[in-house]
Structure formats: structure tokens, C-alpha cells
Design a protein around this motif. Structure first.
Motif, PDB file in Angstrom:
ATOM      1  N   UNK A  60       9.420   1.257  -4.349  1.00 30.04           N
ATOM      2  CA  UNK A  60       8.124   0.782  -3.870  1.00 30.04           C
ATOM      3  C   UNK A  60       7.964  -0.724  -4.003  1.00 30.04           C
ATOM      4  N   UNK A  61       8.515  -1.307  -5.072  1.00 27.44           N
ATOM      5  CA  UNK A  61       8.290  -2.719  -5.350  1.00 27.44           C
ATOM      6  C   UNK A  61       9.308  -3.637  -4.685  1.00 27.44           C
ATOM      7  N   UNK A  62      10.175  -3.087  -3.848  1.00 27.64           N
ATOM      8  CA  UNK A  62      11.217  -3.910  -3.218  1.00 27.64           C
ATOM      9  C   UNK A  62      10.616  -4.949  -2.274  1.00 27.64           C
ATOM     10  N   UNK A 130       2.865  -7.254   5.194  1.00 31.05           N
ATOM     11  CA  UNK A 130       2.324  -8.264   4.285  1.00 31.05           C
ATOM     12  C   UNK A 130       0.848  -8.012   3.992  1.00 31.05           C
ATOM     13  N   UNK A 131       0.079  -7.636   5.011  1.00 31.98           N
ATOM     14  CA  UNK A 131      -1.339  -7.336   4.804  1.00 31.98           C
ATOM     15  C   UNK A 131      -1.494  -6.118   3.902  1.00 31.98           C
ATOM     16  N   UNK A 132      -0.641  -5.114   4.102  1.00 32.25           N
ATOM     17  CA  UNK A 132      -0.683  -3.934   3.231  1.00 32.25           C
ATOM     18  C   UNK A 132      -0.411  -4.320   1.786  1.00 32.25           C
ATOM     19  N   UNK A 133       0.541  -5.240   1.594  1.00 31.47           N
ATOM     20  CA  UNK A 133       0.830  -5.710   0.247  1.00 31.47           C
ATOM     21  C   UNK A 133      -0.366  -6.399  -0.387  1.00 31.47           C
ATOM     22  N   UNK A 136      -2.942  -3.760  -1.352  1.00 30.07           N
ATOM     23  CA  UNK A 136      -2.493  -2.975  -2.506  1.00 30.07           C
ATOM     24  C   UNK A 136      -2.271  -3.809  -3.766  1.00 30.07           C
ATOM     25  N   UNK A 137      -2.489  -5.121  -3.659  1.00 30.72           N
ATOM     26  CA  UNK A 137      -2.190  -6.022  -4.781  1.00 30.72           C
ATOM     27  C   UNK A 137      -0.739  -5.884  -5.250  1.00 30.72           C
ATOM     28  N   UNK A 138       0.149  -5.702  -4.292  1.00 34.73           N
ATOM     29  CA  UNK A 138       1.578  -5.534  -4.589  1.00 34.73           C
ATOM     30  C   UNK A 138       2.245  -6.896  -4.709  1.00 34.73           C
ATOM     31  N   UNK A 139       3.359  -6.920  -5.417  1.00 34.33           N
ATOM     32  CA  UNK A 139       4.061  -8.180  -5.665  1.00 34.33           C
ATOM     33  C   UNK A 139       5.186  -8.460  -4.682  1.00 34.33           C
ATOM     34  N   UNK A 140       5.467  -7.527  -3.794  1.00 36.17           N
ATOM     35  CA  UNK A 140       6.629  -7.728  -2.923  1.00 36.17           C
ATOM     36  C   UNK A 140       6.398  -8.816  -1.875  1.00 36.17           C
TER      37      UNK A 140
END
Length: 279
Positions: A60-62, A130-133, A136-140
Motif C-alpha cells: 500500500x505504501x509503495x 496523487x489526489x487519492x494520496x 488518504x494522507x498517504x506518504x507515497x
């Protein structure tokens, strides 16, 4: 950049180029020219920059990569094979019916994040990732590679406007500016120049680099890491067919596979380059 690291990157890039030649020769079709021009970029991304794991390609974090100029799949496949996502032997069955590796990236292939090839669409998908990231507050990080001929597509500039509007600073686009497309020089077909000024006008932070100099590549990506609040584009000045003498800077190698004699010469040149680096 440390000289030992630089030398290893150059060796890996030569091996990636050998994989490109191997694949297109055995397929008797494909796109070697633009694949060779992004070999150094992909080598740097998958060796130094990107958080990916061949043992867990869907983690998930890739970091994500969308090859918007999807016809240069031989380069992506070759670097993924070097990284260990699948056996190098798969490169020999490129474009064969029923084989794992088809002419454009397919999402079922380990390490491929998006099926692509319809020019202009890849960067739009990358914007969505990128918008999804962001949501989701994701770091990828999301990387996308475009051709300079590809950016003649209007959809690219819709995506550019979108990315700036939503402040997608987790998106990094790289334009492979080798100056040639299938019909000839980009400046004669439908010039997208000035490329840097256009992206700047759309609200992007713009960086330029030498696509075949790992010190220049590292400097560009280090600068990109420091930018926040807007998307970043790196316009890399490259040579179509880089690394194979008779293919360099010739648009005829956009979509032509080498014959046996040309294959042997290309592989000999690349092997010689590796021997030179190892000496």
C-alpha cells in the motif's frame, strides 16, 4: 554523487539497455529509441528513489509510477526485471501472444501500476493517484514519464491545470525531451516548445536536467524533494536511442526493432560499456 554509486548506476543502466534490445529483437517489433532515452532515468528511480518491493509489488505504501508514454514499455520491463519483479527471461517473449509482457504496460504485470499507452492519458491517471494520496494522507509519491511528442496532446494540459489547482506536490512528472517523435523532429511536426515555460505558466515548479548524467539527475531530484505546494516537472534533455551508436538521435528507431546483425552490434557495444566501467 559518490563515484562508486555512479559507476554501479551506469552499469545497471547498460544492463537495462541490453534488456530493451533483447526484448525488441525477440519481438521483432517495439519501440527501442524512446526506451533507450529513459533507461538512465528509470535506473535512478528504481535503484535510488522509489520505495518499491519486488517481494510485495502491491504494498500500500509503495511509490507509484505511470509510464504515460506507454510504448516505451521495454524500458520499464527491463528495469523491473533488473529489480527482480520477474525473471529476465520474460524479456525474450515480449509481445508474444499469451506472454506476460505485452507491447504496452499492463496492470497485471508485477511492478506495473497502470495500464497505459493511449498518449496523454497516463498523466491524468497519475493526477488521480496523487489526489487519492492527498485525501488518504498517504506518504507515497507518484511519478509519471511523458514523451515530448506526447505533450502535443491537449489532455496533458488539462491534467497540468488540474495538478496545479489541487496543489499536488506529491506528483512528479518527467518529460523525456529527446526532440524526436515517430514522424520526425517535434519542432517540425507540432512544436510543444517552449516546454519549460508552458509548465511554469500552468503553475508547476520546473527543473531541467541532463538525462544521461547521474550527477545531473540526482541534483534535479534533490531539488524536487524540496518543493511543496505545487507539482514538479523535470524536463530531461535526452538522446533518442542513447547507448547504441547507430540508433542515437534517429527518429527511424522510434518503432523499429533491430535485426540479428544490429542486435549483435548493439549488444557488443553495451557489453563493451560494462567492461569499460568494470575495468
Amino acid at each position: 554523487m559518490d563515484s562508486t554509486i555512479r559507476k554501479q548506476l551506469e552499469i545497471t543502466a547498460a544492463k537495462v539497455r541490453m534488456g530493451i534490445i533483447e526484448g525488441t529483437f525477440n519481438a521483432k517489433s517495439g519501440h527501442p529509441g524512446g526506451s533507450l532515452s529513459i533507461a538512465d532515468l528509470l535506473t535512478y528511480l528504481y535503484t535510488v528513489k522509489m520505495n518499491v518491493n519486488p517481494a510485495d509489488p502491491d504494498m500500500k505504501e509503495r511509490d507509484r509510477l505511470v509510464l504515460s508514454k506507454g510504448h516505451t514499455a521495454p524500458a520499464l520491463y527491463s528495469v523491473l526485471a533488473e529489480k527482480g519483479f520477474f525473471p529476465k527471461e520474460e524479456l525474450k517473449s515480449l509481445r508474444h501472444i499469451g506472454a506476460l509482457l505485452q507491447g504496452h504496460p499492463c496492470i497485471h504485470i508485477p511492478g506495473v501500476d497502470m495500464s497505459s499507452g493511449s498518449l496523454g492519458q497516463g498523466i491524468s491517471v497519475a493526477c488521480g493517484m496523487a489526489l487519492a494520496g492527498k485525501i488518504d494522507n498517504a506518504d507515497y509519491k507518484v511519478y509519471t514519464i511523458l514523451g515530448d511528442g506526447e505533450i502535443e496532446e491537449g489532455q496533458v494540459w488539462e491534467a497540468a491545470m488540474f495538478a496545479a489547482h489541487y496543489k499536488l506536490d506529491n506528483l512528479l512528472a518527467i518529460v523525456d525531451n529527446n526532440g524526436l517523435q515517430i514522424d520526425g523532429k517535434i519542432t517540425e511536426v507540432c512544436s510543444p516548445e517552449p516546454i519549460t515555460d508552458k509548465f511554469a505558466a500552468f503553475g508547476w515548479h520546473v527543473i531541467t536536467m541532463d538525462a544521461h548524467d547521474f550527477d545531473s539527475i540526482e541534483k534535479a531530484f534533490d531539488e524536487a524533494e524540496k518543493i511543496s505546494g505545487k507539482p514538479v516537472v523535470i524536463v530531461q534533455k535526452s538522446i533518442k536511442g542513447k547507448g547504441v551508436s547507430f540508433m542515437e538521435d534517429k527518429c527511424s528507431w522510434h518503432g523499429t526493432a533491430p535485426n540479428k546483425e544490429q542486435y549483435d552490434q548493439a549488444m557488443a557495444e553495451l557489453n563493451a560499456r560494462i567492461d569499460e566501467l568494470n575495468a
